[in-house]
Design a protein around this motif. Structure first.
Motif, PDB file in Angstrom:
ATOM      1  N   VAL A  93      -4.167  -7.598   0.309  1.00 54.41           N
ATOM      2  CA  VAL A  93      -4.458  -6.611   1.353  1.00 54.41           C
ATOM      3  C   VAL A  93      -5.920  -6.708   1.763  1.00 54.41           C
ATOM      4  O   VAL A  93      -6.259  -6.628   2.952  1.00 54.41           O
ATOM      5  CB  VAL A  93      -4.102  -5.197   0.868  1.00 54.41           C
ATOM      6  CG1 VAL A  93      -4.429  -4.166   1.954  1.00 54.41           C
ATOM      7  CG2 VAL A  93      -2.630  -5.117   0.489  1.00 54.41           C
TER       8      VAL A  93
ATOM      9  N   TRP B 286      -9.486   2.174  -2.508  1.00 53.53           N
ATOM     10  CA  TRP B 286      -9.852   0.842  -2.030  1.00 53.53           C
ATOM     11  C   TRP B 286      -9.730  -0.197  -3.130  1.00 53.53           C
ATOM     12  O   TRP B 286      -9.219  -1.304  -2.897  1.00 53.53           O
ATOM     13  CB  TRP B 286     -11.272   0.852  -1.461  1.00 53.53           C
ATOM     14  CG  TRP B 286     -11.362   1.516  -0.130  1.00 53.53           C
ATOM     15  CD1 TRP B 286     -11.876   2.743   0.159  1.00 53.53           C
ATOM     16  CD2 TRP B 286     -10.892   0.996   1.128  1.00 53.53           C
ATOM     17  NE1 TRP B 286     -11.762   3.034   1.500  1.00 53.53           N
ATOM     18  CE2 TRP B 286     -11.167   1.975   2.125  1.00 53.53           C
ATOM     19  CE3 TRP B 286     -10.280  -0.185   1.511  1.00 53.53           C
ATOM     20  CZ2 TRP B 286     -10.846   1.791   3.462  1.00 53.53           C
ATOM     21  CZ3 TRP B 286      -9.948  -0.369   2.855  1.00 53.53           C
ATOM     22  CH2 TRP B 286     -10.233   0.599   3.810  1.00 53.53           C
TER      23      TRP B 286
ATOM     24  N   MET C   9      -3.838   5.305  -3.813  1.00 56.74           N
ATOM     25  CA  MET C   9      -4.168   3.916  -3.475  1.00 56.74           C
ATOM     26  C   MET C   9      -5.589   3.879  -2.921  1.00 56.74           C
ATOM     27  O   MET C   9      -5.829   3.860  -1.723  1.00 56.74           O
ATOM     28  CB  MET C   9      -3.170   3.355  -2.457  1.00 56.74           C
ATOM     29  CG  MET C   9      -3.435   1.917  -2.014  1.00 56.74           C
ATOM     30  SD  MET C   9      -3.290   0.700  -3.321  1.00 56.74           S
ATOM     31  CE  MET C   9      -1.514   0.634  -3.551  1.00 56.74           C
TER      32      MET C   9
ATOM     33  N   ILE D 273       0.821  -1.210   0.000  1.00 59.06           N
ATOM     34  CA  ILE D 273       0.000   0.000   0.000  1.00 59.06           C
ATOM     35  C   ILE D 273       0.859   1.265   0.000  1.00 59.06           C
ATOM     36  O   ILE D 273       0.333   2.379   0.109  1.00 59.06           O
ATOM     37  CB  ILE D 273      -0.960   0.023   1.206  1.00 59.06           C
ATOM     38  CG1 ILE D 273      -0.205   0.085   2.527  1.00 59.06           C
ATOM     39  CG2 ILE D 273      -1.902  -1.183   1.163  1.00 59.06           C
ATOM     40  CD1 ILE D 273      -1.102   0.251   3.744  1.00 59.06           C
TER      41      ILE D 273
ATOM     42  N   ILE E 183      -4.091  -0.198   7.137  1.00 57.70           N
ATOM     43  CA  ILE E 183      -4.787  -0.275   5.844  1.00 57.70           C
ATOM     44  C   ILE E 183      -5.741   0.895   5.669  1.00 57.70           C
ATOM     45  O   ILE E 183      -5.876   1.454   4.569  1.00 57.70           O
ATOM     46  CB  ILE E 183      -5.509  -1.627   5.719  1.00 57.70           C
ATOM     47  CG1 ILE E 183      -4.486  -2.772   5.683  1.00 57.70           C
ATOM     48  CG2 ILE E 183      -6.389  -1.662   4.473  1.00 57.70           C
ATOM     49  CD1 ILE E 183      -5.090  -4.152   5.790  1.00 57.70           C
TER      50      ILE E 183
ATOM     51  N   ARG F 115      -2.454   4.297   3.452  1.00 61.35           N
ATOM     52  CA  ARG F 115      -2.303   4.025   2.024  1.00 61.35           C
ATOM     53  C   ARG F 115      -1.682   5.229   1.330  1.00 61.35           C
ATOM     54  O   ARG F 115      -1.994   6.380   1.638  1.00 61.35           O
ATOM     55  CB  ARG F 115      -3.645   3.681   1.391  1.00 61.35           C
ATOM     56  CG  ARG F 115      -4.333   2.482   2.022  1.00 61.35           C
ATOM     57  CD  ARG F 115      -5.503   1.981   1.185  1.00 61.35           C
ATOM     58  NE  ARG F 115      -6.440   3.035   0.853  1.00 61.35           N
ATOM     59  CZ  ARG F 115      -7.435   3.439   1.642  1.00 61.35           C
ATOM     60  NH1 ARG F 115      -7.583   2.896   2.848  1.00 61.35           N
ATOM     61  NH2 ARG F 115      -8.265   4.385   1.257  1.00 61.35           N
ATOM     62  N   THR F 116      -0.811   4.944   0.378  1.00 60.71           N
ATOM     63  CA  THR F 116      -0.118   6.004  -0.349  1.00 60.71           C
ATOM     64  C   THR F 116      -1.092   6.781  -1.234  1.00 60.71           C
ATOM     65  O   THR F 116      -2.181   6.267  -1.552  1.00 60.71           O
ATOM     66  CB  THR F 116       1.010   5.386  -1.206  1.00 60.71           C
ATOM     67  OG1 THR F 116       1.905   6.408  -1.630  1.00 60.71           O
ATOM     68  CG2 THR F 116       0.450   4.655  -2.409  1.00 60.71           C
TER      69      THR F 116
ATOM     70  N   MET G 266      -6.178  -1.492  -4.163  1.00 57.27           N
ATOM     71  CA  MET G 266      -5.416  -2.331  -3.238  1.00 57.27           C
ATOM     72  C   MET G 266      -5.318  -3.746  -3.790  1.00 57.27           C
ATOM     73  O   MET G 266      -6.292  -4.267  -4.354  1.00 57.27           O
ATOM     74  CB  MET G 266      -6.081  -2.388  -1.860  1.00 57.27           C
ATOM     75  CG  MET G 266      -6.069  -1.103  -1.080  1.00 57.27           C
ATOM     76  SD  MET G 266      -6.455  -1.348   0.683  1.00 57.27           S
ATOM     77  CE  MET G 266      -7.864  -2.469   0.617  1.00 57.27           C
TER      78      MET G 266
END
Length: 569
Positions: free
Chosen positions: A209, A202, A200, A108, A192, A196-197, A205
């Protein structure tokens, strides 16, 4: 992204700093690096796996003849209890947490887990709990008769107030393990959701993840039930309370509800990450996008929800009312739908793909085939009439082990082989890997398949001696058990030798599309030199579209030259 500071004296002496990827000493420290903690989990749990496997081989040695002529019956019962306890609490759970620890932040685009110190504390509780568990085997009054589920009133037979007995140590071990897992679940879910970066979303992912998220949500809602039940049982043993003691007005069936409310969803805590591994390995080694990615991702959460409504199928023979039996029979069968969706997506992913039968691909395909068989027998056991007929027989043992070993452990092996180059920067030996797969797959079939006809014939589990009519299938199963024990030797040789002297590989030897492959192998302390900005979904094979906008992307058209000579479908 801020680089980690390095003290000048270490640079002058040319020594690696404590968290450097080339410093082996970091694995023996209280490290807060998620990658170090991940490998600590994996290696520690594998040590417990060897211990639990040794116990299993002793039991199969006993069962190769109808007479109880190898170990004392009490010792056999203790081996049975310790095998189940170690394999669940100190092998399968921790090794999957280790893989999740290593991979989730990389996948992520995070620098680490949300709570690094809590992450380290969670790991170091595992060896402490494991030592307590093994000590319970050696100290008088151990859990030899109560099984890995510790049902009262059998588990309450030790003298009240005696703190130094094996059953107390067993319960303490389970409670500590439970607290460790709850802390880990908080860490995973927070990571999570919050780390996230950029870019990213949902549905960008990876499926792994999503699977880890579903598994850890189960830990959050289910594990407090088991941990609370274990603490109440401990109080009954040591403080004279009467939660579960029937002679003092307690209700032992209540403990079964506490135990199974978590311990059946716990199967999905283990199998969901294995599903995630299958979903990552197949696209890479078939060179195709994951078919139905969004549905497969969502099915992990559907399994998470439905799995909270199935636990009573373990209690069909425990004076369960008829209406409750019917309700939980339906919900048990309902959970097969999202599992079937995943299998359909995996088959469609490899269909027509450029399949390379590498070791991780073989373990993934073998694990899926075993899961299909385990799922079918699970439907049988979800049916009340069949479950009552085969209750407490080897049919249940065979089904359970096809799930645990046939699907989950083979998924674990697939993940270890697949990400071994990422963790070490070196390539494992393909020949040893394929030998490991062959021994594991054949051994799994030989030991666990015969348990199904044994159960249908009426052989009860947890017995050291049995009627000679069951001898044939027990001999076959014991041969399979010894073969499984043998299968660990090429794996150990492969991992140790390849880590020390295996061929060095580039950052992305598989030319995979995942974000974790866009950093060095092994990754630097903070994973990425700069924060990756994601601009597309996780499975772009065949589309040649970039995954991120600020990091060079690999050529995804095929495997590197060194792998093109492998057999293609």
């Amino acid at each position: 992204m801020t680089n980690i500071s390095i003290e000048a004296p270490d640079i002058i002496r040319g020594q690696p700093y404590p968290g450097a990827p080339d410093n082996w000493k970091r694995f023996f420290t209280f490290s807060t690096d998620h990658k170090v903690i991940g490998i600590q989990y994996i290696v520690t749990s594998f040590v417990f796996f060897l211990v639990g496997g040794l116990f299993a081989m002793i039991m199969r040695g006993e069962l190769i003849t109808p007479e109880a002529d190898l170990v004392d019956r009490t010792v056999y019962n203790a081996l049975f209890t310790m095998h189940g306890s170690i394999m669940l609490f100190f092998w399968t759970f921790p090794v999957l947490v280790g893989l999740g620890n290593y991979l989730v932040p990389l996948m992520i685009g995070a620098r680490d887990m949300a709570f690094p110190r809590l992450n380290a504390v969670s790991f170091w509780m595992i060896p402490i709990a494991g030592v307590l568990m093994l000590s319970s085997f050696l100290i008088p009054g151990g859990p030899s008769q109560s099984g890995w589920w510790a049902y009262p009133p059998v588990s309450l037979q030790n003298p009240t107030g005696n703190l130094l007995n094996g059953q107390v140590l067993w319960i303490l071990s389970v409670a500590i393990s439970g607290v460790s897992s709850i802390m880990g679940a908080v860490n995973f879910v927070t990571t999570i959701f919050r780390m996230r970066t950029p870019g990213m979303t949902w549905f960008r992912m990876p499926a792994f993840v999503w699977a880890v998220l579903g598994a850890q949500l189960i830990q959050l809602y289910g594990l407090p039930s088991l941990t609370g039940g274990a603490i109440m049982l401990l109080l009954d043993l040591t403080a004279g309370t009467s939660f579960f003691a029937p002679e003092r007005g307690g209700n032992p069936i209540l403990y079964q509800h506490f135990f199974w409310f978590y311990s059946h969803p716990a199967v999905y805590v283990m199998v969901l990450p294995a599903f995630g591994i299958f979903s990552e390995v197949l696209p890479v080694h078939a060179r195709k996008p994951l078919f139905g990615y969004r549905v497969i991702a969502a099915s992990s959460i559907v399994i998470t929800i439905i799995s909270s409504t199935v636990w009573v199928h373990h209690m069909f023979a425990s004076a369960t009312p008829p209406w409750m039996r019917m309700f939980f029979m339906v919900t048990t069968m309902l959970v097969a739908i999202p599992s079937g969706i995943k299998v359909f997506g995996w088959v469609a992913t490899v269909w027509g793909g450029k399949i390379r039968f590498t070791t991780p691909m073989l373990f993934a395909l073998g694990g899926i085939s075993n899961w299909l068989f385990a799922g079918i027998t699970g439907i049988f056991l979800g049916s009340v009439p069949i479950d009552l007929h085969v209750h407490n027989t080897y049919f249940v043992v065979g089904h359970f082990h096809y799930v645990l070993y046939g699907a989950i452990v083979m998924g674990i092996y697939a993940g270890i082989y697949h990400w071994f180059p990422k963790m070490t920067g070196r390539m494992y030996y393909e020949g040893l890997g394929k030998l490991h797969f062959a021994l594991t797959y054949i051994g799994t079939a030989l030991i666990f398949l015969p348990m199904h006809p044994l159960g249908l014939m009426g052989m009860p589990r947890r017995v050291a001696s049995y009627d000679p009519e069951f001898a044939y299938w027990n001999v076959v199963a014991s041969i399979g058990g010894f073969l499984l024990g043998l299968s660990t030797l090429p794996f150990i040789l492969n991992m140790v030798s390849a880590w020390i002297r295996g061929d060095k590989v580039g950052n992305n030897p598989w030319r995979a599309y995942g974000l974790e492959w866009l950093t060095s192998s092994p990754p630097s302390v903070e994973n990425y030199e700069e924060t990756p900005i994601v601009i597309s979904g996780p499975y772009g094979y065949g589309r040649n579209e970039p995954l991120v906008e600020n990091i060079p992307n690999p050529n995804l058209t095929d495997f590197p030259e060194s792998l093109t000579q492998q057999k293609t479908s």
